[in-house]
Design a protein around this motif. Structure first.
Motif, short mmCIF file in Angstrom:
data_model
loop_
_atom_site.label_atom_id
_atom_site.label_comp_id
_atom_site.label_asym_id
_atom_site.label_seq_id
_atom_site.Cartn_x
_atom_site.Cartn_y
_atom_site.Cartn_z
N LEU A 185 0.91 -0.93 -0.01
CA LEU A 185 0.08 -0.56 -0.17
C LEU A 185 0.41 1.09 -0.12
N THR A 186 0.87 1.75 -0.90
CA THR A 186 1.44 3.57 -0.61
C THR A 186 -0.18 3.86 -0.26
N VAL A 234 -3.73 5.36 -9.61
CA VAL A 234 -3.14 4.19 -8.86
C VAL A 234 -4.02 3.83 -7.34
N LEU A 235 -4.14 3.51 -6.97
CA LEU A 235 -4.47 3.29 -5.20
C LEU A 235 -3.26 3.85 -4.11
N VAL A 236 -4.35 4.62 -3.68
CA VAL A 236 -3.62 4.80 -2.50
C VAL A 236 -4.22 5.46 -1.14
N GLY A 237 -3.27 5.05 0.06
CA GLY A 237 -4.61 5.77 1.21
C GLY A 237 -3.71 6.88 1.21
N CYS A 238 -4.28 8.00 2.04
CA CYS A 238 -4.99 8.79 2.49
C CYS A 238 -5.59 9.10 4.36
N VAL A 256 4.16 5.39 3.19
CA VAL A 256 4.82 4.34 2.36
C VAL A 256 4.71 4.53 1.27
N MET A 257 5.52 4.21 0.68
CA MET A 257 5.95 3.65 -1.35
C MET A 257 5.41 2.48 -1.11
N GLY A 258 4.58 1.33 -1.81
CA GLY A 258 4.36 0.10 -1.70
C GLY A 258 4.99 -0.40 -3.01
N LEU A 259 6.85 -0.86 -2.21
CA LEU A 259 7.00 -1.35 -3.99
C LEU A 259 7.17 -3.51 -3.60
N GLY A 260 6.10 -3.64 -2.87
CA GLY A 260 5.99 -5.29 -3.15
C GLY A 260 5.23 -5.45 -4.27
#
Length: 462
Positions: free
Chosen positions: A124-125, A221-225, A240-244
């Protein structure tokens, strides 16, 4: 927590910061590392390895209940695909005593800059964020940087009544509460070290600057606020930038635009601040980085999501293959190995840890062993007169014949002036072993999601 040692620590971590433009006219994306010279007073080597062990414990729990999941194909973005790559320069750095990478990312329309932890073990980004602004607070100056979602025309929340919220995002800790059908889908995202963040899911636009002055945008792009976040890891970052490896990670999304791959190169963790290191989206061949003979091995995707797994055959020390049971590396059982930039030390489960440590200790018997309290680091010694040439070379052998031979300084690591330690930690069995970022230093690593292969080669990373 500070380490009870009489010397300032030299245990270095790397931080990434995105710079706006590309270098030398090559379109693409490249990130450069920045080194800082002082560790945060509240953090030290013991705290860092403690965080490593909590993270590895969570990975091992995934292994014990693992089920092979669907593969994610890097989808193209609106029919457009960028095959060339470029670079965003950064400088290597050390800060806070945690093994993290920080990147500057442009999010929203118009784009706003946020500083995020780049994590290959997260999907999750998200960013600290203001979703709604009410009353007098709207005009107040913020004491901390947040993403102003209320100022972005491309910010679209996901309804809590949608199938995406209720089913697809369940693995991203979406919440079941739904006061009304159009209310945003909420999350309570938990990390293995006990940190967490609360917020709402949205689709948003992420922008990359190209060398030819144009902009490359990734839409939806799915992001979290996030309205709140807790955890020491977030002190130096906005999120966090999700690179998994996940259908919702930025790595998989960007792979559809930049040739199906991403890569990074970590310089020596004691390098001066004018030495660069990189995170690249796209092919490394079109950026200015020198790599000595890239070797490839299978990248096993969809087994221990969102981590990147590899098929290991065994470990040799001094050209002697160690007696490690085959089930230790069996990804279809309760073992396996992953390559993880978010873990600093290399962590081996007990059946592998014991023979590796025994083999390496033999070459260090002439040095005085020190009784130091550095968590799981078992063997430290007075390194006066130490010569790396006297230590037998360790080689990680892959099933398909590829070999990874790190330099001695990547597993006999500096802890303080005149003090070195064997840079391995033990994990419980059954569970997964982890090749950490100290072991990866001075090598280029390419995660080719389209071809399911991991490339690596010796490099000065400049």
């Amino acid at each position: 927590m500070a380490v009870s040692m009489p010397y300032p620590l030299l245990f270095i971590v790397f931080l990434l910061f995105i710079i706006a433009d590309f270098v030398n006219g090559h379109p693409g994306v490249k990130y450069q590392l920045i080194r800082r010279h002082d560790l945060h007073p509240k953090w030290g080597l013991r705290q860092l390895v403690h965080s490593d062990m909590i993270r590895v414990g969570a990975i091992s729990r995934k292994v014990r209940r693992q089920v092979r999941e669907d593969r994610y194909e890097p989808a193209c973005n609106n029919g457009s695909r960028e095959h060339s790559s470029g670079e965003l320069p950064m400088h290597s750095g050390a800060d806070y005593g945690v093994g993290l990478y920080l990147v500057k990312l442009r999010v929203g329309s118009p784009a706003q800059k946020v500083v995020l932890i780049a994590d290959t073990g997260s999907d999750l980004t998200w960013s600290k964020c203001r979703y709604k602004c009410r009353g007098a607070r709207c005009g107040r100056r913020q004491r901390r940087r947040v993403f102003r979602a209320d100022r972005s025309s491309s910010f679209r929340t996901l309804p809590c009544s949608s199938t995406t919220c209720k089913t697809d995002l369940a693995n991203l800790f979406s919440l079941s509460r739904c006061p009304s059908p159009l209310d945003p889908c909420s999350y309570d995202y938990r990390y293995s070290d006990g940190s967490a963040t609360l917020g709402v899911f949205a689709n948003e636009t992420v922008t990359f600057s190209l060398a030819n002055r144009r902009k490359a945008r990734l839409h939806d792009v799915l992001v979290g606020c996030s309205e709140s976040a807790r955890g020491q890891s977030f002190v130096a970052a906005d999120g966090v930038m999700g690179l998994g490896y996940s259908n919702y990670s930025l790595a998989v999304k960007a792979a559809g635009r930049f040739g199906g791959k991403f890569s990074y190169c970590l310089v020596d963790h004691l390098s001066p601040k004018n030495v660069s290191s990189y995170l690249i989206f796209g092919s490394h061949k079109e950026v200015n980085i020198s790599v000595v003979r890239i070797r490839y091995t299978e990248l096993v995707l969809g087994v221990i999501n969102p981590f990147y797994a590899v098929n290991v055959k065994g470990i040799s020390v001094g050209s002697i293959m160690l007696d490690i049971p085959a089930e230790v590396w069996d990804l279809n059982g309760v073992g396996g190995a992953i390559v993880d930039s978010g873990t600093s030390l290399t962590v081996l489960t007990q059946p592998a840890y014991q023979p590796v440590m025994a083999a390496l200790r033999q070459s260090l018997l002439g040095f005085k062993r020190l009784d130091l309290d550095i968590g799981p680091l078992e063997y430290c010694f007075n390194s006066t007169g130490f010569d790396a040439a006297t230590v037998p070379r360790l080689v990680l052998h892959f099933v398909d014949g590829a070999r990874f031979e790190p330099p001695v300084k990547s597993y006999v690591i500096d802890a303080a002036p005149g003090v070195k330690c064997l840079g391995f930690a033990a994990a419980a069995w059954p569970g997964a072993s982890v090749v950490g970022n100290i072991m990866q230093q001075n090598h280029f690593w390419e995660f080719d999601l389209g071809k399911s292969r991991l490339g690596f080669g010796t490099s000065s990373c400049v």
